[in-house]
Design a protein around this motif. Structure first.
Motif, mmCIF file in Angstrom:
data_model
loop_
_atom_site.group_PDB
_atom_site.id
_atom_site.type_symbol
_atom_site.label_atom_id
_atom_site.label_comp_id
_atom_site.label_asym_id
_atom_site.label_seq_id
_atom_site.Cartn_x
_atom_site.Cartn_y
_atom_site.Cartn_z
ATOM 1 N N LYS B 89 -115.245 -36.059 -89.599
ATOM 2 C CA LYS B 89 -116.658 -36.232 -89.969
ATOM 3 C C LYS B 89 -117.607 -35.964 -88.818
ATOM 4 N N ASP B 90 -117.096 -35.957 -87.599
ATOM 5 C CA ASP B 90 -117.960 -35.709 -86.441
ATOM 6 C C ASP B 90 -118.042 -34.226 -86.090
ATOM 7 N N LEU B 91 -117.386 -33.396 -86.879
ATOM 8 C CA LEU B 91 -117.515 -31.951 -86.682
ATOM 9 C C LEU B 91 -118.306 -31.387 -87.856
ATOM 10 N N THR B 92 -118.810 -30.174 -87.694
ATOM 11 C CA THR B 92 -119.513 -29.539 -88.807
ATOM 12 C C THR B 92 -118.481 -28.958 -89.776
ATOM 13 N N ALA B 93 -118.978 -28.561 -90.950
ATOM 14 C CA ALA B 93 -118.093 -27.971 -91.952
ATOM 15 C C ALA B 93 -117.387 -26.753 -91.369
ATOM 16 N N ARG B 94 -118.167 -25.896 -90.704
ATOM 17 C CA ARG B 94 -117.589 -24.680 -90.152
ATOM 18 C C ARG B 94 -116.524 -25.010 -89.101
ATOM 19 N N GLU B 95 -116.825 -25.987 -88.260
ATOM 20 C CA GLU B 95 -115.873 -26.352 -87.213
ATOM 21 C C GLU B 95 -114.572 -26.888 -87.807
ATOM 22 N N ASP B 130 -123.912 -28.337 -90.906
ATOM 23 C CA ASP B 130 -124.152 -29.783 -91.003
ATOM 24 C C ASP B 130 -122.894 -30.534 -90.617
ATOM 25 N N LEU B 131 -123.079 -31.684 -89.965
ATOM 26 C CA LEU B 131 -121.925 -32.538 -89.704
ATOM 27 C C LEU B 131 -121.388 -33.042 -91.043
ATOM 28 N N VAL B 132 -120.060 -33.143 -91.132
ATOM 29 C CA VAL B 132 -119.456 -33.533 -92.405
ATOM 30 C C VAL B 132 -119.883 -34.944 -92.810
ATOM 31 N N LYS B 133 -120.250 -35.782 -91.834
ATOM 32 C CA LYS B 133 -120.662 -37.138 -92.220
ATOM 33 C C LYS B 133 -121.932 -37.125 -93.051
#
Ligand SMILES: Nc1ncnc2c1ncn2[C@@H]1O[C@H](COP(=O)(O)OP(=O)(O)OP(=O)(O)O)[C@@H](O)[C@H]1O
Ligand SMILES: [Mg+2]
Lengths: 254, 325
Positions: B89-95, B130-133
């Motif tokens: 959740k602390d990474l973006t969707a792409r990451e 966007d961050l997954v959170k």
């Protein structure tokens, strides 16, 4: 071994480290507090026996402490990943458990070495004189110690499933490791039982190696307790052992 | 060719037998539904097939690889969307997707396009940074589906993919899932307890207490519990009953002012019925047996309490009928 996987595990840790300002701030604040509050206070009490002020004596110990906290913190994040499910994503991938352990070990090594390097910049403030070679020596030792402590942390993380165990690990493993490491006092001056406990602590050899590098000419009570070769041999041997055991434990299937 | 083959699989936890000698096969390119109540053994089966746990006895093969002996080859052949979210959740969707691509050894030169295509496919490209959170439940699920496809698996496992989603997100995700076999050349193995979803699967296995109690296409399974029921309101029930008898040779029952007739293919009867009865018809309803009826008949209990009514299903059918005519 899967190098892509190792690379991306390290990249993830690095990215999160950069993003989390609070982690960086506390990583730098903690050693400063110890050096200038505890160290300065204690130096009034401890007379410099061999002409070395106490704040200088604890400098290798403070570097060791920085490495200890940041490496363990990085490895313990595996428990967070287990709790929040992300670890399953890693475990389900076609990646050998050895690569996962090495990847996580190197993740801890990178962030921990960065933090230790920042603390190292303080040496002139303490009145220490380090040559270029010595600085390089300290950095290499920092990398080895960081890897050793990180893999030790991974080993710990295999035994815990929830982050509630975090305070247990901090209070009963990390703090004792710090106090029984020769960071705050020379091992050779400790009473026998404590000296034995200290010799069983991986961090002791890391801090001793740093003492060897930072005070190479020091003799007397505040000098290093073992030779640099012994220190490095123990650190490398332990790293290897931790990696192998941790990989085995991850291999275990329910 | 069967892309998944399971033979007599058993998994015990101490005294508890979570899966109790199940066997089944899944054809390549199909959607296979694994249906059962809480604790039936669905997730355990997926965990064995994904090589995350080892079976007590029995065999399982995916894409020709033995799950117990060649875990690495099996893992390369599959993508998984676990029952609980496994995103960072602390990474973006792409990451998250890039991380996955590296983890699965996707060639560096291909990562960019694959991540782009996967995000576009599930409609999240706009939100990639966007961050997954900050994602909603439905978006997280779609992101996980996208991630499962990044390394081009032969089989995609989906463990309760739509559980806990609102109807719109469910429909959205379901659209994505049904498109996958053709678009991505992948076989889908999914667990669910939503009846409507089970009925869109090509084949279904119903599992209860660790045992498979029924297997087949939704049509085959529904046939085991009888035919469709058409209910209609008319201006003159007496006259209509006689007409129906003349047309289909079926006796209809009258209950609470409505007529009920049971036939094999209700949908095919309705047009004829309306042509025959003309203006007399006020309304028509078609009630078809559901997978839940199958489950009820086999076990004497509903899969999940909230799904007992099957009403939403009937409403859907009627709406679809109106649209067509
Ligand atoms: N690690 C475990 N240790 C002991 N028992 C387990 C373990 N994992 C699952 N079980 C038991 O095995 C049975 C099957 O569980 P499983 O998770 O496969 O059910 P499920 O069909 O996925 O249910 P749900 O619809 O609730 O997800 C349950 O009785 C469960 O308690
Ligand atoms: Mg489950």
């Amino acid at each position: 071994m899967e190098f892509n996987a190792i690379y991306v595990l390290v990249a993830r840790e690095f990215k999160k480290f950069i993003r989390e300002r609070s982690r960086l701030v506390s990583a730098i604040a903690r050693p400063l507090l110890w050096l200038f509050l505890v160290g300065a206070g204690m130096s009034r009490l401890v007379s410099p026996k061999a002409g070395m002020p106490y704040t200088q004596f604890i400098f290798p110990g403070i570097l060791g402490m920085t490495i200890l906290f940041s490496s363990i913190f990085s490895s313990i994040s595996i428990i967070w990943d287990k709790e929040f499910g992300f670890f399953k994503e890693i475990l389900a991938a076609p990646v050998s458990r050895l690569s996962i352990v090495i990847g996580k070990g190197l993740s801890g090594t990178v962030v921990s070495t960065i933090q230790a390097s920042i603390v190292l910049l303080l040496f002139p403030v303490l009145g220490l004189k380090l040559g270029l070679f010595q600085i390089l020596e300290v950095l290499i030792i920092a990398i080895a110690v960081s890897f050793c402590i990180s893999t030790f942390g991974i080993l710990l993380a295999t035994f815990y499933e929830s982050y509630e165990s975090f305070s247990v690990i901090m209070n009963f493993i990390v703090m004792p490791m710090f106090f029984l490491s020769g960071a705050m006092y020379p091992v050779k001056l400790l009473p026998k039982p404590l000296a034995v406990a200290t010799k069983l602590n991986p961090l002791t050899y890391g801090i001793d190696a740093l003492k060897n590098a930072i005070f190479p000419l020091e003799e007397g009570p505040m000098s290093a307790d073992f030779s640099l070769v012994t220190d490095m041999a123990v650190i490398l041997f332990l790293s290897f052992t931790f990696v192998v055991i941790a990989a085995r434990l991850f291999e275990r299937k329910k | 060719m069967s892309i998944i083959r399971v033979e007599n699989l058993v998994k015990s936890y101490g005294g508890l037998t979570a899966i109790d000698g199940i066997s089944f096969e899944v054809e390549e390119g199909t959607i296979f539904g694994f249906l059962g109540p809480n604790g039936a053994g669905k997730t355990t089966t997926i965990n064995v097939l994904c090589t995350l746990i080892s079976a007590t006895s029995g065999k399982a093969f995916i894409n020709g690889h033995d799950c117990a002996k060649e875990p690495s080859n099996v893992r390369k052949s599959i993508g998984i969307v676990f029952q609980d979210t496994t995103l960072d959740k602390d990474l973006t969707a792409r990451e998250n997707l890039v991380f996955h691509a590296y983890l699965y050894g996707v060639k560096k030169s291909e990562i960019r396009t694959r991540v782009h295509d996967a995000l576009t496919f599930v409609g999240l490209y706009e939100r990639k940074d966007d961050l997954v959170k900050k994602y909603s439940g439905g978006m997280k699920r779609r992101l996980e589906v996208a991630r499962g496809l990044i390394h081009r698996p032969r089989v995609l496992f989906l463990d309760e993919p739509t559980l806990g989603l609102d109807p719109q997100s469910r429909a959205n995700l379901w659209g994505v899932i049904t498109e996958m076999p053709k678009k991505h050349n992948v076989t889908i193995f999914m667990t669910t307890h939503y009846m409507e979803e089970a009925e869109v699967c090509d084949n279904i296995a119903i599992i209860d207490n660790g045992k498979i109690i029924a297997e087949g296409s939704p049509e085959e399974l529904k046939k085991t519990v009888g035919g469709d029921v058409i209910s209609l309101r008319t201006r003159d029930n007496h006259w209509s009953r006689q007409e129906i008898k003349k047309m289909f040779g079926i006796d209809s029952e009258e209950k609470d002012g409505e007529l009920y007739l049971t036939t094999g293919r209700g949908d095919a009867c309705i047009p004829e019925l309306i042509r025959g009865l003309g203006d007399m018809v006020l309304s028509v309803k078609l009630q078809r047996p559901t997978i839940n009826d199958v489950f009820l008949k086999l076990t004497g209990k509903a899969i999940r309490d909230e799904d007992v009514s099957g009403m939403s299903n009937i409403k859907e059918e009627v709406r679809a009928y109106r649209r067509r005519h």
